[in-house]
Design a protein around this motif. Structure first.
Motif, PDB file in Angstrom:
ATOM      1  N   ALA A   1      -5.040   9.294  -7.376  1.00 12.03           N
ATOM      2  CA  ALA A   1      -5.212   8.583  -8.647  1.00 12.03           C
ATOM      3  C   ALA A   1      -6.244   9.291  -9.523  1.00 12.03           C
ATOM      4  O   ALA A   1      -6.053   9.429 -10.740  1.00 12.03           O
ATOM      5  N   LEU A   2      -7.324   9.744  -8.913  1.00 13.35           N
ATOM      6  CA  LEU A   2      -8.370  10.414  -9.683  1.00 13.35           C
ATOM      7  C   LEU A   2      -7.878  11.756 -10.226  1.00 13.35           C
ATOM      8  O   LEU A   2      -8.189  12.129 -11.368  1.00 13.35           O
ATOM      9  N   ARG A   3      -7.099  12.467  -9.430  1.00 16.04           N
ATOM     10  CA  ARG A   3      -6.535  13.736  -9.917  1.00 16.04           C
ATOM     11  C   ARG A   3      -5.557  13.496 -11.069  1.00 16.04           C
ATOM     12  O   ARG A   3      -5.511  14.269 -12.033  1.00 16.04           O
ATOM     13  N   ALA A   4      -4.785  12.427 -10.958  1.00  8.48           N
ATOM     14  CA  ALA A   4      -3.852  12.098 -12.038  1.00  8.48           C
ATOM     15  C   ALA A   4      -4.610  11.737 -13.313  1.00  8.48           C
ATOM     16  O   ALA A   4      -4.231  12.156 -14.420  1.00  8.48           O
ATOM     17  N   LEU A   5      -5.679  10.966 -13.174  1.00  5.85           N
ATOM     18  CA  LEU A   5      -6.493  10.608 -14.341  1.00  5.85           C
ATOM     19  C   LEU A   5      -7.138  11.844 -14.960  1.00  5.85           C
ATOM     20  O   LEU A   5      -7.259  11.950 -16.187  1.00  5.85           O
TER      21      LEU A   5
ATOM     22  N   PHE B   1      -3.190   0.929 -13.943  1.00  3.54           N
ATOM     23  CA  PHE B   1      -2.727   0.966 -12.552  1.00  3.54           C
ATOM     24  C   PHE B   1      -3.423   2.078 -11.775  1.00  3.54           C
ATOM     25  O   PHE B   1      -3.844   1.883 -10.627  1.00  3.54           O
ATOM     26  N   LEU B   2      -3.570   3.246 -12.389  1.00  5.35           N
ATOM     27  CA  LEU B   2      -4.232   4.362 -11.712  1.00  5.35           C
ATOM     28  C   LEU B   2      -5.706   4.060 -11.457  1.00  5.35           C
ATOM     29  O   LEU B   2      -6.246   4.394 -10.398  1.00  5.35           O
ATOM     30  N   ILE B   3      -6.353   3.430 -12.424  1.00  2.00           N
ATOM     31  CA  ILE B   3      -7.763   3.073 -12.235  1.00  2.00           C
ATOM     32  C   ILE B   3      -7.909   2.038 -11.120  1.00  2.00           C
ATOM     33  O   ILE B   3      -8.820   2.121 -10.287  1.00  2.00           O
ATOM     34  N   LYS B   4      -7.006   1.078 -11.091  1.00  2.00           N
ATOM     35  CA  LYS B   4      -7.033   0.075 -10.022  1.00  2.00           C
ATOM     36  C   LYS B   4      -6.795   0.719  -8.659  1.00  2.00           C
ATOM     37  O   LYS B   4      -7.349   0.288  -7.643  1.00  2.00           O
ATOM     38  N   SER B   5      -5.999   1.775  -8.636  1.00  2.00           N
ATOM     39  CA  SER B   5      -5.693   2.459  -7.376  1.00  2.00           C
ATOM     40  C   SER B   5      -6.895   3.199  -6.803  1.00  2.00           C
ATOM     41  O   SER B   5      -6.872   3.612  -5.638  1.00  2.00           O
ATOM     42  N   LEU B   6      -7.940   3.371  -7.609  1.00  2.00           N
ATOM     43  CA  LEU B   6      -9.155   4.022  -7.103  1.00  2.00           C
ATOM     44  C   LEU B   6      -9.851   3.179  -6.041  1.00  2.00           C
ATOM     45  O   LEU B   6     -10.738   3.664  -5.343  1.00  2.00           O
ATOM     46  N   ARG B   7      -9.455   1.910  -5.929  1.00  2.00           N
ATOM     47  CA  ARG B   7     -10.045   1.033  -4.911  1.00  2.00           C
ATOM     48  C   ARG B   7      -9.233   1.021  -3.623  1.00  2.00           C
ATOM     49  O   ARG B   7      -9.544   0.265  -2.706  1.00  2.00           O
ATOM     50  N   GLN B   8      -8.182   1.832  -3.548  1.00  2.00           N
ATOM     51  CA  GLN B   8      -7.336   1.874  -2.358  1.00  2.00           C
ATOM     52  C   GLN B   8      -7.910   2.858  -1.334  1.00  2.00           C
ATOM     53  O   GLN B   8      -9.065   3.271  -1.437  1.00  2.00           O
ATOM     54  N   ASN B   9      -7.080   3.260  -0.385  1.00  2.00           N
ATOM     55  CA  ASN B   9      -7.553   4.166   0.665  1.00  2.00           C
ATOM     56  C   ASN B   9      -7.821   5.563   0.108  1.00  2.00           C
ATOM     57  O   ASN B   9      -7.567   5.844  -1.063  1.00  2.00           O
TER      58      ASN B   9
ATOM     59  N   LEU C   1       0.825  -1.204   0.000  1.00  2.00           N
ATOM     60  CA  LEU C   1       0.000   0.000   0.000  1.00  2.00           C
ATOM     61  C   LEU C   1       0.859   1.254   0.000  1.00  2.00           C
ATOM     62  O   LEU C   1       0.577   2.222  -0.713  1.00  2.00           O
ATOM     63  N   ASN C   2       1.910   1.245   0.808  1.00  2.00           N
ATOM     64  CA  ASN C   2       2.783   2.416   0.862  1.00  2.00           C
ATOM     65  C   ASN C   2       3.476   2.650  -0.475  1.00  2.00           C
ATOM     66  O   ASN C   2       3.614   3.792  -0.924  1.00  2.00           O
ATOM     67  N   ILE C   3       3.911   1.570  -1.100  1.00  2.00           N
ATOM     68  CA  ILE C   3       4.566   1.699  -2.403  1.00  2.00           C
ATOM     69  C   ILE C   3       3.575   2.202  -3.444  1.00  2.00           C
ATOM     70  O   ILE C   3       3.890   3.083  -4.254  1.00  2.00           O
ATOM     71  N   SER C   4       2.355   1.658  -3.420  1.00  2.00           N
ATOM     72  CA  SER C   4       1.328   2.086  -4.371  1.00  2.00           C
ATOM     73  C   SER C   4       1.003   3.562  -4.200  1.00  2.00           C
ATOM     74  O   SER C   4       0.881   4.307  -5.183  1.00  2.00           O
ATOM     75  N   GLU C   5       0.861   3.994  -2.956  1.00  2.00           N
ATOM     76  CA  GLU C   5       0.576   5.405  -2.698  1.00  2.00           C
ATOM     77  C   GLU C   5       1.696   6.291  -3.220  1.00  2.00           C
ATOM     78  O   GLU C   5       1.445   7.354  -3.809  1.00  2.00           O
ATOM     79  N   ALA C   6       2.930   5.850  -3.017  1.00  2.00           N
ATOM     80  CA  ALA C   6       4.071   6.644  -3.475  1.00  2.00           C
ATOM     81  C   ALA C   6       4.102   6.729  -4.998  1.00  2.00           C
ATOM     82  O   ALA C   6       4.368   7.794  -5.573  1.00  2.00           O
ATOM     83  N   ILE C   7       3.804   5.608  -5.659  1.00  2.00           N
ATOM     84  CA  ILE C   7       3.806   5.602  -7.128  1.00  2.00           C
ATOM     85  C   ILE C   7       2.702   6.504  -7.668  1.00  2.00           C
ATOM     86  O   ILE C   7       2.910   7.289  -8.604  1.00  2.00           O
ATOM     87  N   VAL C   8       1.501   6.392  -7.078  1.00  2.00           N
ATOM     88  CA  VAL C   8       0.379   7.227  -7.519  1.00  2.00           C
ATOM     89  C   VAL C   8       0.691   8.699  -7.298  1.00  2.00           C
ATOM     90  O   VAL C   8       0.408   9.550  -8.156  1.00  2.00           O
ATOM     91  N   ALA C   9       1.291   9.013  -6.154  1.00  2.00           N
ATOM     92  CA  ALA C   9       1.651  10.407  -5.870  1.00  2.00           C
ATOM     93  C   ALA C   9       2.660  10.927  -6.892  1.00  2.00           C
ATOM     94  O   ALA C   9       2.583  12.090  -7.325  1.00  2.00           O
ATOM     95  N   ASN C  10       3.596  10.071  -7.296  1.00  2.00           N
ATOM     96  CA  ASN C  10       4.569  10.478  -8.319  1.00  2.00           C
ATOM     97  C   ASN C  10       3.892  10.720  -9.666  1.00  2.00           C
ATOM     98  O   ASN C  10       4.210  11.685 -10.372  1.00  2.00           O
ATOM     99  N   PHE C  11       2.963   9.827 -10.021  1.00  2.00           N
ATOM    100  CA  PHE C  11       2.229  10.015 -11.276  1.00  2.00           C
ATOM    101  C   PHE C  11       1.425  11.317 -11.245  1.00  2.00           C
ATOM    102  O   PHE C  11       1.325  12.020 -12.258  1.00  2.00           O
TER     103      PHE C  11
END
Length: 282
Positions: A61-65, A46-54, A15-25
């Motif tokens: 992820a939504l802002r990046a999209l 990956f960003l769409i899948k991240s919409l199911r995270q915290n 989760l921490n890695i995913s959050e960091a990647i999404v934040a970078n995107f």
């Protein structure tokens, strides 16, 4: 206890890695030069899948999209990844609805394929119409009205679907109590529906009456058709009055207006005058 920790720690790390990647995107997608590169890089699923995270990960992820949707060239990548259905599902969650509608607005404005996918999605039109009634979320009302306005402008089938879903009442209410921008967009949709419907009726009447006028015995038939049209016009007028009456009562209830401000007799008089107004969407 040790087994439980072994199961939890990898999940937390993921989760921490995913959050960091999404934040970078999100940071990278803010730059125009990076938008198309990220869109074509395979990051969209990956960003769409991240919409199911915290919550934080989902918002980033939504802002990046949204940033990616600004570039028309990314529309195909976003659509293929299933973003239309995902965004429709997100509508209703007040934390993300505004961003979801903003992303949809970009897509329908730039891509005919996006409009087609949105039209075919289950309950897409009723969902968007429902947002028009969110008086406590004016920004969402404005964006939903924009999406519906673009779709109504581009597609006769979508206009018909909107009418069938009962959009007229929501639009009339929005023109009265919405923000100036929402009022303008609602009025534009009503204008499009009225002009298109009037044109279709005019063309249909010409197609029916012109051949009859050429025949020697056509006058009686024309008069008969005119009588039927008159009856239909009266029926439509009654339906308009009933619809406006219900809508005005609903608006008054939402505004918490006391009954004495708009008594039934006065309301009926107003509706009788309004039903003949050329500004109505009929």
């Amino acid at each position: 206890m040790m087994i439980t920790l072994r199961l939890i720690v990898p999940n937390l790390l993921f989760l921490n890695i995913s959050e960091a990647i999404v934040a970078n995107f999100l940071s990278l997608s803010a730059l125009d030069a990076n938008k198309q590169i990220i869109g074509s890089s395979g990051a969209v699923p990956f960003l769409i899948k991240s919409l199911r995270q915290n919550k934080n990960c989902r918002l980033d992820a939504l802002r990046a999209l949204f940033n990616l949707s600004i570039v028309a060239a990314n529309s195909q990548h976003l659509i293929e990844a299933g973003i239309i259905g995902t965004l429709l599902t997100a509508i209703g969650d007040m934390e993300v609805t505004d961003h979801a509608l903003a992303t949809l607005s970009n897509l329908v404005a730039s891509s005919a394929e996006a409009r087609q996918h949105l039209s075919r999605a289950n309950d897409s039109i009723p969902i968007l119409i429902d947002v028009l009634g969110w008086t406590d979320a004016p920004s969402c009302q404005e964006k939903s009205a924009y999406i519906l306005m673009v779709m109504a402008h581009k597609s006769h089938a979508d206009r018909a679907a909107m009418c069938e879903a009962g959009i007229s009442g929501a639009l009339l209410e929005l023109t009265l109590i919405g923000t100036p921008l929402a009022q303008k967009r609602a009025s534009r949709i009503l204008e499009m529906m009225r002009s298109k419907k009037g044109k279709e009726i005019s063309e249909s009447s010409f197609a029916v009456s012109a051949p009859m006028a050429m025949e020697g015995k056509g006058k009686a038939k024309v008069e008969e058709v005119a009588g039927e049209m008159s009856d239909e016009k009266m029926a439509v007028k009654q339906l308009v009055q009933q619809s406006l009456h219900c809508n005005m009562r609903r608006i008054a209830r939402r505004a918490n207006l006391p009954e004495e401000i708009m008594p039934v007799e006065r309301l009926n008089k107003v509706l009788a005058v309004s039903s003949t107004s050329k500004s109505l969407p009929f």
